[in-house]
Each structure stands twice: as structure tokens, then as C-alpha cells.
Design an enzyme around this catalytic site. Structure first.
Site, PDB file in Angstrom:
ATOM      1  N   GLU A   1       4.815  -5.141   7.129  1.00  0.00           N
ATOM      2  CA  GLU A   1       3.976  -4.250   7.954  1.00  0.00           C
ATOM      3  C   GLU A   1       4.388  -3.935   9.154  1.00  0.00           C
ATOM      4  O   GLU A   1       4.496  -2.802   9.838  1.00  0.00           O
ATOM      5  CB  GLU A   1       2.582  -4.626   7.669  1.00  0.00           C
ATOM      6  CG  GLU A   1       1.780  -4.395   6.470  1.00  0.00           C
ATOM      7  CD  GLU A   1       1.659  -5.527   5.506  1.00  0.00           C
ATOM      8  OE1 GLU A   1       2.780  -6.189   5.746  1.00  0.00           O
ATOM      9  OE2 GLU A   1       1.013  -5.511   4.699  1.00  0.00           O
TER      10      GLU A   1
ATOM     11  N   GLY B   1       0.933  -5.174   1.033  1.00  0.00           N
ATOM     12  CA  GLY B   1      -0.247  -5.138   0.310  1.00  0.00           C
ATOM     13  C   GLY B   1      -0.065  -5.857  -1.223  1.00  0.00           C
ATOM     14  O   GLY B   1      -1.209  -6.222  -1.634  1.00  0.00           O
TER      15      GLY B   1
ATOM     16  N   GLU C   1      -0.362  -9.111  -0.525  1.00  0.00           N
ATOM     17  CA  GLU C   1      -1.686  -9.724  -0.295  1.00  0.00           C
ATOM     18  C   GLU C   1      -2.713  -9.543  -1.101  1.00  0.00           C
ATOM     19  O   GLU C   1      -3.517 -10.228  -1.366  1.00  0.00           O
ATOM     20  CB  GLU C   1      -2.116  -8.650   0.966  1.00  0.00           C
ATOM     21  CG  GLU C   1      -1.379  -8.745   2.210  1.00  0.00           C
ATOM     22  CD  GLU C   1      -1.544  -7.439   3.334  1.00  0.00           C
ATOM     23  OE1 GLU C   1      -1.025  -6.710   3.004  1.00  0.00           O
ATOM     24  OE2 GLU C   1      -2.588  -7.846   3.977  1.00  0.00           O
TER      25      GLU C   1
ATOM     26  N   ALA D   1       0.910  -1.290  -0.197  1.00  0.00           N
ATOM     27  CA  ALA D   1       0.059   0.087  -0.053  1.00  0.00           C
ATOM     28  C   ALA D   1       0.799   1.173  -0.069  1.00  0.00           C
ATOM     29  O   ALA D   1       2.100   1.395   0.383  1.00  0.00           O
ATOM     30  CB  ALA D   1      -0.909  -0.033   1.005  1.00  0.00           C
TER      31      ALA D   1
END
Ligand code: CAA
Length: 257
Positions: free
Chosen positions: A131, A108, A111, A65
Site C-alpha cells: 500500500e 487487502g 489482510e 483491494a
């Protein structure tokens, strides 16, 4: 929709989405995720498309992200906007999605690849969930999907130590289905997607639905769903055609009905 963060194309019955923020290593900004969802919806609604590939570039599938976008958000911000909920949209897509991963698939990015149905990796691929090193936890499904894909030991190792694993370890762990030379990644992904797209679309969707359900349902309920789905296949023209073609030693002509 005009896309600024992704490149969308088709090749035969395959829909292709290339993440395209190379300067930020394809960090998944909100704008990019909105575009991705729109492109996925477009392919979902396009009867000519039987499988979808999501890829990045040589250096990065996606490095997570967008940290710049997240850095100053407050608890109130993330709660009120339900931060990351738009990332769940991929779960609504009933057609198979292949992540073709080269380079970094981090946070992300990892993911998002895990939310796809199959991951095919270049030898250069690297996966990690960093993270915790940023003061957060994985929030786009990583804690749930990594455990289901790899088991507790490897999931805890990756999430708590943010160790980066290479393509070989990812394949041995069951995170990716195949590892191929970097210069063959798209050729292999396209061949895989074309093979799936050439099957009967309702059959492929039913197979995806049944396998995905196994992650959610108790065994008895999953077995019942599988039985209901195979029974429903016998209402398809393509079941008659597939079996007739087998017995007549010819290639089936599926009509997606
Ligand atoms: N968000 C925003 N920008 C990012 C980014 C990210 N996730 N990852 C890389 N970038 C940017 C860098 O800031 C840099 O930009 P500038 O040139 O403007 O400084 C550019 O991409 C190139 O990155 P590097 O200079 O760091 O390249 P490198 O080759 O030295 O290192 C890397 C590559 C190891 C992948 C490193 O970029 C890195 O560690 N990236 C961050 C990965 C990360 O922590 N991801 C998790 C995000 S949190 C998350 O995803 C939460 C969630 O659950 C959804």
C-alpha cells in the site's frame, strides 16, 4: 443471492468460497466483498457447516483491494461511505475460517487472509503489503493484525518496504500455519477443514472465541473468559460424549449441543 465474483460450494460439513475475478488477480472489489459477506453469512447460518475455506486460484489468492475502483475516490467519498468498513464483517463469523493461499496475497488480499483464523499456503504463495507504494497505508487491518501475528520488526519491514515474502518466510514468521506443495493445497485445506467440522461445533466456536479474544484482552481478562468458556462446556452433551468415548476407546459422536 446470485454470485458473479465468487464461487460458493460445500463439501460435507465444509463451506467453500473461491474468489473468482481471475483477470484482475482476484482484486477485492466492493461487489466481491459484498458477495463474500453474504456467502459467509449463509455458511454461518447453515447448521450443517462446521468450517469455511476461502481460496483463490493458482496465480492469486487476491492482489489487494481494487485499485481501479479506489483511484479517483476523494477524502469526502471514503469518509461518507466509510470505505472498507464492509471488510470488517468477517469478524462477525463465529465458525473457523481457513484461508488457502496460492500465488499472490497482496495488500487487502494479505489482510483478508490475516482476518481468517488459519492460513495454509502453497509453496508458491507470496505475501506483501504494497500500500505505501500506492500512496496509502494498509486499511483492512494490516497494520494491526500483521504486528500481532509477526511482531513489530517483521510488520514494520513489510509495511514500510513493501517487501514480498515467500511461503517459507511466511511460515518461519508465523504468518501461515503450514506450507504444502501447490497441487496439494486444496486437499490439505479440505482435510484440515473437515477435521474441524467433525468436532463439536459449539466447542470449536468457543475455542475460536477464546483465541481471538487473546488479541484484544489483557491477560487476566482473557484467562477469565477462557475459564468461563470451559465451564460452559460442561453443560454440553458433547462434553459428556467426548469424554465417555475417550474412556470407552471409541470415536465420539458429537451432536453439536
Ligand atoms: N486492483 C485492480 N486490478 C489489479 C490489481 C488490483 N489490486 N492487481 C492486479 N490487477 C490487474 C492488473 O491491473 C491487470 O489488469 P489488466 O490486464 O487489465 O492490465 C491484471 O490484474 C493482471 O495484473 P498484472 O498485469 O499486473 O500481472 P503481473 O503478473 O504482471 O503482476 C502483480 C502481478 C505483481 C500481483 C501486480 O498485479 C501487482 O503488483 N498488483 C497490485 C498489488 C497491489 O498494489 N495491491 C494493493 C492494493 S491497495 C489495498 O489493498 C488497500 C487496502 O488496504 C485494502
Amino acid at each position: 443471492m446470485a454470485y458473479e465474483n465468487i464461487i460458493v460450494s460445500t463439501e460435507g460439513g465444509v463451506g467453500l468460497i473461491q474468489l473468482n475475478r481471475p483477470k484482475a488477480l482476484n482484486a477485492l472489489s466492493t461487489a466481491m466483498v459484498i458477495e463474500l459477506n453474504a456467502a459467509l453469512d449463509g455458511f454461518e447460518q447453515n447448521d450443517g457447516i462446521g468450517a469455511i475455506i476461502i481460496t483463490g486460484n493458482e496465480k492469486a489468492f487476491a492482489a489487494g483491494a481494487d485499485v481501479r475502483e479506489m483511484k479517483d475516490k476523494t477524502f469526502a467519498d471514503v469518509k461518507s461511505e466509510n470505505f472498507l468498513h464492509s471488510w470488517d464483517h468477517i469478524n462477525n463469523i463465529t465458525k473457523p475460517i481457513i484461508a488457502a493461499v496460492s500465488g499472490f496475497a497482496l495488500g487487502g488480499g494479505c489482510e483478508f487472509a490475516l482476518a481468517c483464523d488459519i492460513i495454509i499456503a502453497a509453496e508458491t504463495a507470496k505475501f506483501s503489503l504494497p500500500e505505501t507504494s500506492l500512496g496509502i497505508i494498509p486499511g483492512a487491518g494490516g497494520t494491526q493484525r500483521l504486528l500481532r501475528a509477526l511482531g513489530k520488526a517483521k510488520a514494520m519491514d513489510m509495511i514500510l518496504t513493501h517487501r514480498m515474502i515467500d511461503a517459507g518466510e511466511a511460515e518461519r514468521s508465523g504468518l501461515v500455519s503450514r506450507v504444502v506443495p501447490a497441487d496439494q493445497l486444496m486437499k490439505e485445506a479440505l482435510a484440515m477443514a473437515a477435521k474441524i467440522a467433525g468436532l463439536s461445533h459449539p466447542v470449536v466456536k468457543a475455542a475460536k472465541q477464546a483465541v481471538k479474544a487473546a488479541e484484544e484482552l489483557p491477560l487476566s481478562a482473557g484467562l477469565k473468559l477462557e475459564r468461563d468458556l470451559i465451564h460452559s462446556m460442561f453443560d454440553l452433551h458433547d462434553q459428556k460424549e467426548g469424554m465417555a468415548a475417550f474412556l470407552e476407546k471409541r470415536t465420539p459422536k458429537f451432536e453439536n449441543r
